[in-house]
Design a protein around this motif. Structure first.
Motif, PDB file in Angstrom:
ATOM      1  N   ALA A  22       0.881  -0.927  -0.027  1.00  0.00           N
ATOM      2  CA  ALA A  22      -0.174   0.060   0.154  1.00  0.00           C
ATOM      3  C   ALA A  22       0.795   1.400   0.070  1.00  0.00           C
ATOM      4  CB  ALA A  22      -0.913  -0.049   1.000  1.00  0.00           C
ATOM      5  N   PRO A  23       1.773   1.453   0.719  1.00  0.00           N
ATOM      6  CA  PRO A  23       2.504   2.612   0.554  1.00  0.00           C
ATOM      7  C   PRO A  23       3.284   2.734  -0.675  1.00  0.00           C
ATOM      8  CG  PRO A  23       3.200   1.511   2.840  1.00  0.00           C
ATOM      9  CD  PRO A  23       2.290   0.610   1.855  1.00  0.00           C
ATOM     10  N   GLU A  24       3.782   1.950  -1.308  1.00  0.00           N
ATOM     11  CA  GLU A  24       4.403   1.945  -2.450  1.00  0.00           C
ATOM     12  C   GLU A  24       3.259   2.360  -3.665  1.00  0.00           C
ATOM     13  OE1 GLU A  24       7.037  -1.445  -3.174  1.00  0.00           O
ATOM     14  OE2 GLU A  24       8.130  -1.125  -1.324  1.00  0.00           O
ATOM     15  N   GLN A  25       2.266   1.899  -3.557  1.00  0.00           N
ATOM     16  CA  GLN A  25       1.032   2.286  -4.428  1.00  0.00           C
ATOM     17  C   GLN A  25       0.721   3.721  -4.311  1.00  0.00           C
ATOM     18  OE1 GLN A  25      -2.437  -0.302  -4.237  1.00  0.00           O
ATOM     19  NE2 GLN A  25      -1.301  -2.267  -4.247  1.00  0.00           N
ATOM     20  N   LEU A  26       0.642   4.071  -3.073  1.00  0.00           N
ATOM     21  CA  LEU A  26       0.471   5.508  -2.955  1.00  0.00           C
ATOM     22  C   LEU A  26       1.594   6.495  -3.532  1.00  0.00           C
ATOM     23  CD1 LEU A  26      -1.101   7.826  -2.150  1.00  0.00           C
ATOM     24  CD2 LEU A  26      -0.538   7.377   0.298  1.00  0.00           C
ATOM     25  N   ALA A  27       2.996   6.245  -3.188  1.00  0.00           N
ATOM     26  CA  ALA A  27       3.936   6.933  -3.517  1.00  0.00           C
ATOM     27  C   ALA A  27       3.968   6.956  -4.976  1.00  0.00           C
ATOM     28  CB  ALA A  27       5.476   6.057  -3.171  1.00  0.00           C
ATOM     29  N   ILE A  30       1.348   9.334  -6.414  1.00  0.00           N
ATOM     30  CA  ILE A  30       2.016  10.450  -6.309  1.00  0.00           C
ATOM     31  C   ILE A  30       2.681  10.950  -7.426  1.00  0.00           C
ATOM     32  CG2 ILE A  30       2.868  12.513  -4.872  1.00  0.00           C
ATOM     33  CD1 ILE A  30       1.872  10.560  -2.334  1.00  0.00           C
ATOM     34  N   VAL A  31       3.900  10.545  -7.628  1.00  0.00           N
ATOM     35  CA  VAL A  31       4.837  10.552  -8.674  1.00  0.00           C
ATOM     36  C   VAL A  31       4.174  10.636 -10.039  1.00  0.00           C
ATOM     37  CG1 VAL A  31       7.121   9.628  -9.622  1.00  0.00           C
ATOM     38  CG2 VAL A  31       6.515   9.684  -7.058  1.00  0.00           C
ATOM     39  N   ASP A  36       7.685  16.191 -10.522  1.00  0.00           N
ATOM     40  CA  ASP A  36       8.514  16.940  -9.793  1.00  0.00           C
ATOM     41  C   ASP A  36       8.608  16.812  -8.496  1.00  0.00           C
ATOM     42  OD1 ASP A  36       5.580  17.935  -9.655  1.00  0.00           O
ATOM     43  OD2 ASP A  36       6.265  19.818  -8.873  1.00  0.00           O
ATOM     44  N   VAL A  37       8.004  15.954  -7.802  1.00  0.00           N
ATOM     45  CA  VAL A  37       8.171  15.695  -6.428  1.00  0.00           C
ATOM     46  C   VAL A  37       8.813  14.448  -5.872  1.00  0.00           C
ATOM     47  CG1 VAL A  37       6.131  17.323  -5.981  1.00  0.00           C
ATOM     48  CG2 VAL A  37       5.693  14.918  -6.178  1.00  0.00           C
ATOM     49  N   ILE A  38       9.171  13.859  -6.882  1.00  0.00           N
ATOM     50  CA  ILE A  38       9.972  12.439  -6.636  1.00  0.00           C
ATOM     51  C   ILE A  38      11.010  12.615  -5.592  1.00  0.00           C
ATOM     52  CG2 ILE A  38      11.476  12.623  -8.302  1.00  0.00           C
ATOM     53  CD1 ILE A  38      11.101   9.454  -8.860  1.00  0.00           C
TER      54      ILE A  38
END
Length: 85
Positions: A22-27, A30-31, A36-38
């Motif tokens: 789940a955290p990696e899916q959200l990351a 977002i990217v 620009d926020v990577i």
């Protein structure tokens, strides 16, 4: 000189999204929305947080992207708020 961003399975697209935690899916989401926020997302992903803490920090950071006055636009603030979760 452009600094090369680190590659991870959540950011490089080599792992199907549904196979990521789940955290990696959200990351990843977002990217995809805001490339620009990577570096900020990477900072949150590399922080010493639990999965719940990482989701909290990423969610706060993501929500803050649409509000210039939200202090959670700074990943350090998002991380600090999520510590101990």
């Amino acid at each position: 000189m452009v600094k090369k961003q680190p590659v991870s399975k959540w950011s490089d697209g080599t792992t199907p999204l549904e196979e990521l935690p789940a955290p990696e899916q959200l990351a990843h989401q977002i990217v995809i929305e805001r490339g620009d926020v990577i570096s900020s997302v990477t900072r949150i992903m590399e922080a010493d947080l639990s999965d719940d803490g990482r989701i909290h920090a990423l969610s706060a950071f993501h929500a803050a992207l649409s509000d210039l006055d939200d202090p959670n636009r700074d990943p350090r603030v998002s991380i600090a708020a999520a510590e101990g979760m």
